[in-house]
Scaffold this motif. Structure first.
Motif, PDB file in Angstrom:
ATOM      1  N   ALA A 234       0.820  -1.200   0.000  1.00 52.16           N
ATOM      2  CA  ALA A 234       0.000   0.000   0.000  1.00 52.16           C
ATOM      3  C   ALA A 234       0.861   1.259   0.000  1.00 52.16           C
ATOM      4  CB  ALA A 234      -0.935  -0.014   1.211  1.00 52.16           C
ATOM      5  N   GLY A 235       1.574   1.528   1.077  1.00 55.57           N
ATOM      6  CA  GLY A 235       2.391   2.729   1.129  1.00 55.57           C
ATOM      7  C   GLY A 235       1.563   3.949   1.463  1.00 55.57           C
ATOM      8  N   ARG A 236       2.206   4.941   2.059  1.00 55.70           N
ATOM      9  CA  ARG A 236       1.471   6.107   2.553  1.00 55.70           C
ATOM     10  C   ARG A 236       0.938   6.990   1.427  1.00 55.70           C
ATOM     11  NH1 ARG A 236       3.933   7.947   8.348  1.00 55.70           N
ATOM     12  NH2 ARG A 236       4.559   5.879   9.062  1.00 55.70           N
ATOM     13  N   THR A 237       1.760   7.257   0.434  1.00 51.79           N
ATOM     14  CA  THR A 237       1.311   8.115  -0.661  1.00 51.79           C
ATOM     15  C   THR A 237       0.151   7.490  -1.416  1.00 51.79           C
ATOM     16  OG1 THR A 237       3.535   9.044  -0.926  1.00 51.79           O
ATOM     17  CG2 THR A 237       2.013   9.281  -2.776  1.00 51.79           C
ATOM     18  N   ARG A 238       0.266   6.208  -1.719  1.00 52.30           N
ATOM     19  CA  ARG A 238      -0.802   5.518  -2.451  1.00 52.30           C
ATOM     20  C   ARG A 238      -2.086   5.479  -1.626  1.00 52.30           C
ATOM     21  NH1 ARG A 238       1.622   0.656  -3.828  1.00 52.30           N
ATOM     22  NH2 ARG A 238       2.511   1.714  -5.623  1.00 52.30           N
ATOM     23  N   LEU A 239      -1.951   5.251  -0.331  1.00 51.50           N
ATOM     24  CA  LEU A 239      -3.134   5.217   0.529  1.00 51.50           C
ATOM     25  C   LEU A 239      -3.797   6.585   0.590  1.00 51.50           C
ATOM     26  CD1 LEU A 239      -4.994   3.757   2.520  1.00 51.50           C
ATOM     27  CD2 LEU A 239      -3.379   4.362   4.344  1.00 51.50           C
ATOM     28  N   LEU A 240      -3.002   7.654   0.712  1.00 51.50           N
ATOM     29  CA  LEU A 240      -3.555   9.004   0.787  1.00 51.50           C
ATOM     30  C   LEU A 240      -4.270   9.372  -0.509  1.00 51.50           C
ATOM     31  CD1 LEU A 240      -3.551  11.384   2.840  1.00 51.50           C
ATOM     32  CD2 LEU A 240      -1.672  12.348   1.519  1.00 51.50           C
ATOM     33  N   LEU A 241      -3.659   9.044  -1.640  1.00 53.95           N
ATOM     34  CA  LEU A 241      -4.299   9.325  -2.927  1.00 53.95           C
ATOM     35  C   LEU A 241      -5.594   8.531  -3.082  1.00 53.95           C
ATOM     36  CD1 LEU A 241      -1.192   9.400  -5.304  1.00 53.95           C
ATOM     37  CD2 LEU A 241      -2.612  11.338  -4.609  1.00 53.95           C
ATOM     38  N   THR A 242      -5.582   7.302  -2.604  1.00 61.04           N
ATOM     39  CA  THR A 242      -6.786   6.474  -2.683  1.00 61.04           C
ATOM     40  C   THR A 242      -7.906   7.051  -1.824  1.00 61.04           C
ATOM     41  OG1 THR A 242      -5.457   4.493  -3.089  1.00 61.04           O
ATOM     42  CG2 THR A 242      -7.707   4.155  -2.313  1.00 61.04           C
ATOM     43  N   LYS A 243      -7.539   7.525  -0.637  1.00 54.48           N
ATOM     44  CA  LYS A 243      -8.536   8.141   0.240  1.00 54.48           C
ATOM     45  C   LYS A 243      -9.135   9.393  -0.400  1.00 54.48           C
ATOM     46  CE  LYS A 243      -8.379   5.554   4.038  1.00 54.48           C
ATOM     47  NZ  LYS A 243      -9.581   4.898   4.619  1.00 54.48           N
ATOM     48  N   TYR A 244      -8.289  10.199  -1.048  1.00 55.42           N
ATOM     49  CA  TYR A 244      -8.795  11.412  -1.689  1.00 55.42           C
ATOM     50  C   TYR A 244      -9.666  11.063  -2.896  1.00 55.42           C
ATOM     51  CZ  TYR A 244      -8.910  16.168  -3.514  1.00 55.42           C
ATOM     52  OH  TYR A 244      -9.328  17.392  -3.967  1.00 55.42           O
ATOM     53  N   ALA A 245      -9.252  10.072  -3.657  1.00 56.35           N
ATOM     54  CA  ALA A 245     -10.057   9.639  -4.808  1.00 56.35           C
ATOM     55  C   ALA A 245     -11.417   9.116  -4.346  1.00 56.35           C
ATOM     56  CB  ALA A 245      -9.312   8.567  -5.591  1.00 56.35           C
ATOM     57  N   THR A 246     -11.429   8.396  -3.234  1.00 57.19           N
ATOM     58  CA  THR A 246     -12.692   7.895  -2.695  1.00 57.19           C
ATOM     59  C   THR A 246     -13.588   9.045  -2.252  1.00 57.19           C
ATOM     60  OG1 THR A 246     -11.598   5.868  -1.945  1.00 57.19           O
ATOM     61  CG2 THR A 246     -13.724   6.402  -0.946  1.00 57.19           C
ATOM     62  N   THR A 247     -12.989  10.054  -1.631  1.00 53.12           N
ATOM     63  CA  THR A 247     -13.764  11.227  -1.210  1.00 53.12           C
ATOM     64  C   THR A 247     -14.354  11.949  -2.409  1.00 53.12           C
ATOM     65  OG1 THR A 247     -12.318  11.499   0.722  1.00 53.12           O
ATOM     66  CG2 THR A 247     -13.695  13.365   0.110  1.00 53.12           C
ATOM     67  N   MET A 248     -13.561  12.083  -3.477  1.00 56.17           N
ATOM     68  CA  MET A 248     -14.073  12.738  -4.675  1.00 56.17           C
ATOM     69  C   MET A 248     -15.153  11.900  -5.355  1.00 56.17           C
ATOM     70  SD  MET A 248     -12.905  15.641  -4.731  1.00 56.17           S
ATOM     71  CE  MET A 248     -13.888  15.969  -6.197  1.00 56.17           C
ATOM     72  N   ALA A 249     -15.032  10.589  -5.266  1.00 55.75           N
ATOM     73  CA  ALA A 249     -16.097   9.730  -5.788  1.00 55.75           C
ATOM     74  C   ALA A 249     -17.388   9.979  -5.013  1.00 55.75           C
ATOM     75  CB  ALA A 249     -15.690   8.264  -5.686  1.00 55.75           C
ATOM     76  N   PHE A 250     -17.258  10.161  -3.709  1.00 49.92           N
ATOM     77  CA  PHE A 250     -18.452  10.477  -2.916  1.00 49.92           C
ATOM     78  C   PHE A 250     -19.029  11.832  -3.324  1.00 49.92           C
ATOM     79  CE2 PHE A 250     -20.455  12.632   0.662  1.00 49.92           C
ATOM     80  CZ  PHE A 250     -21.450  11.715   0.997  1.00 49.92           C
ATOM     81  N   CYS A 251     -18.161  12.815  -3.592  1.00 48.76           N
ATOM     82  CA  CYS A 251     -18.642  14.121  -4.058  1.00 48.76           C
ATOM     83  C   CYS A 251     -19.514  13.968  -5.298  1.00 48.76           C
ATOM     84  CB  CYS A 251     -17.462  15.041  -4.371  1.00 48.76           C
ATOM     85  SG  CYS A 251     -16.463  15.531  -2.963  1.00 48.76           S
ATOM     86  N   LEU A 252     -19.043  13.168  -6.244  1.00 51.84           N
ATOM     87  CA  LEU A 252     -19.772  12.981  -7.492  1.00 51.84           C
ATOM     88  C   LEU A 252     -21.075  12.226  -7.254  1.00 51.84           C
ATOM     89  CD1 LEU A 252     -19.847  13.290 -10.549  1.00 51.84           C
ATOM     90  CD2 LEU A 252     -18.541  11.164 -10.732  1.00 51.84           C
ATOM     91  N   VAL A 253     -21.011  11.145  -6.486  1.00 54.78           N
ATOM     92  CA  VAL A 253     -22.212  10.352  -6.221  1.00 54.78           C
ATOM     93  C   VAL A 253     -23.247  11.178  -5.460  1.00 54.78           C
ATOM     94  CG1 VAL A 253     -23.099   8.367  -4.943  1.00 54.78           C
ATOM     95  CG2 VAL A 253     -21.023   8.139  -6.302  1.00 54.78           C
ATOM     96  N   ALA A 254     -22.800  11.936  -4.461  1.00 51.16           N
ATOM     97  CA  ALA A 254     -23.725  12.744  -3.670  1.00 51.16           C
ATOM     98  C   ALA A 254     -24.401  13.808  -4.522  1.00 51.16           C
ATOM     99  CB  ALA A 254     -22.974  13.390  -2.504  1.00 51.16           C
ATOM    100  N   THR A 255     -23.620  14.465  -5.383  1.00 48.72           N
ATOM    101  CA  THR A 255     -24.190  15.503  -6.249  1.00 48.72           C
ATOM    102  C   THR A 255     -25.178  14.911  -7.239  1.00 48.72           C
ATOM    103  OG1 THR A 255     -22.131  16.761  -6.067  1.00 48.72           O
ATOM    104  CG2 THR A 255     -23.625  17.366  -7.835  1.00 48.72           C
ATOM    105  N   LEU A 256     -24.816  13.792  -7.851  1.00 48.56           N
ATOM    106  CA  LEU A 256     -25.725  13.147  -8.793  1.00 48.56           C
ATOM    107  C   LEU A 256     -26.975  12.616  -8.095  1.00 48.56           C
ATOM    108  CD1 LEU A 256     -23.211  11.224 -11.108  1.00 48.56           C
ATOM    109  CD2 LEU A 256     -24.468  13.335 -11.601  1.00 48.56           C
ATOM    110  N   ALA A 257     -26.827  12.187  -6.833  1.00 42.37           N
ATOM    111  CA  ALA A 257     -27.992  11.710  -6.082  1.00 42.37           C
ATOM    112  C   ALA A 257     -29.003  12.841  -5.904  1.00 42.37           C
ATOM    113  CB  ALA A 257     -27.552  11.175  -4.721  1.00 42.37           C
ATOM    114  N   VAL A 258     -28.507  14.044  -5.583  1.00 34.78           N
ATOM    115  CA  VAL A 258     -29.395  15.206  -5.460  1.00 34.78           C
ATOM    116  C   VAL A 258     -30.053  15.513  -6.803  1.00 34.78           C
ATOM    117  CG1 VAL A 258     -29.486  17.682  -4.972  1.00 34.78           C
ATOM    118  CG2 VAL A 258     -28.096  16.189  -3.537  1.00 34.78           C
TER     119      VAL A 258
END
Length: 296
Positions: free
Chosen positions: A130-154
């Protein structure tokens, strides 16, 4: 035959599979949590409540008031809902963007790293590959995926509610010109994407806060508190000099997509400030996380 060095870095295709597997795992975990489902449920309910309220208010034949040129955002859109249910999409996004959407993103981003530390799983996520950089990028990508899903849900909830409660057809833009329903639907999708992109800044800020503490609740509360503080600062006239640099200042500029022709100036400024916040706080999160002593 010599054996491969176990300490040697894995080939690029293998690392790519590890990254995709980690991202898939994070997405699955995030969107299966009851907290995430509850947040999405609240967001989906907002357009329904707005649509019912407008339907009840105009049930006696009276209008919602106002007209197409009545300023940016919600007021200009809500006046047109009874004429075209597609305007419920624009109104709902304008109603949820100042608080509900960014608050939900703040909860997800704030819990990204701190929640793992609080649960005692962060150290196990950091083992190779995993590694710290990869984990941090994955967490941010997941958060942005939530941004998109939440906006489209509205947006989807508003579109369905608007189609059920109100007529659909050609739209009158804020500028007073008329466009076809297909063009209006395309602009609704574009507006949803712009709203999702407008959450880049708060997502990066929340992720940075999440690296500063081992308590998920503290990180979420701090992120939401900063969101409220910025919103207050954006409303004080005496602070007009700093307001253009606040991540929320141009949020409602998405309304310019419903002008004919489209006004791009504020839209571009909004996206630029979001990218700036993402770069600054994303870098700060990386610097903090890669140097952090992980004990849990």
């Amino acid at each position: 035959m010599s054996r491969a060095d176990p300490a040697a870095p894995a080939p690029a295709p293998v690392r790519a599979r590890w990254t995709l597997g980690l991202l898939r795992s994070e997405l699955t975990t995030t969107f299966r949590r009851w907290r995430t489902l509850a947040l999405l449920g609240v967001l989906i309910g907002v357009p329904v409540l707005i649509g019912i309220a407008v339907k009840i208010e105009t049930g006696d034949g009276s209008g919602a008031g106002g007209g197409p040129g009545e300023g940016p955002g919600g007021p200009a859109f809500i006046a047109q809902i009874t004429n075209n249910g597609l305007f419920l999409v624009f109104t709902s996004l304008a109603a949820t963007l100042p608080f509900f959407l960014p608050m939900s993103v703040g909860v997800i981003a704030g819990d990204a790293i701190a929640g793992e530390a609080n649960a005692g799983t962060l150290r196990y996520l950091l083992v190779a590959p995993a590694g710290r950089t990869r984990l941090l990028l994955t967490k941010y990508a997941t958060t942005m995926a939530f941004c998109l899903v939440a906006t489209l849900a509205v947006a989807v909830s508003a579109l369905v509610t608007g189609a059920i409660l109100f007529p659909l057809g050609d739209l009158v833009t804020i500028s007073g010109t008329r466009i076809g329903f297909g063009d209006g639907l395309w602009r609704a999708l574009l507006i949803a994407l712009v709203v999702a992109a407008s959450l880049l800044g708060i997502a990066a800020l929340g992720l940075f806060v999440s690296t500063l503490t081992g308590s998920g609740i503290a990180a979420m509360a701090t992120t939401v508190g900063l969101l409220i503080t910025v919103q207050i600062l954006d409303q004080i006239p005496q602070l007009h000099a700093i307001q253009p640099y606040l991540f929320s200042h141009q949020w409602l500029s998405f309304a310019d997509l419903m002008r004919e022709p489209v006004y791009w100036t504020d839209l571009v400024k909004n996206l630029e400030i979001q990218v700036l916040y993402a770069a600054v706080f994303g870098s700060a999160a990386w610097a903090r996380f890669t140097a952090k002593d992980i004990t849990a």
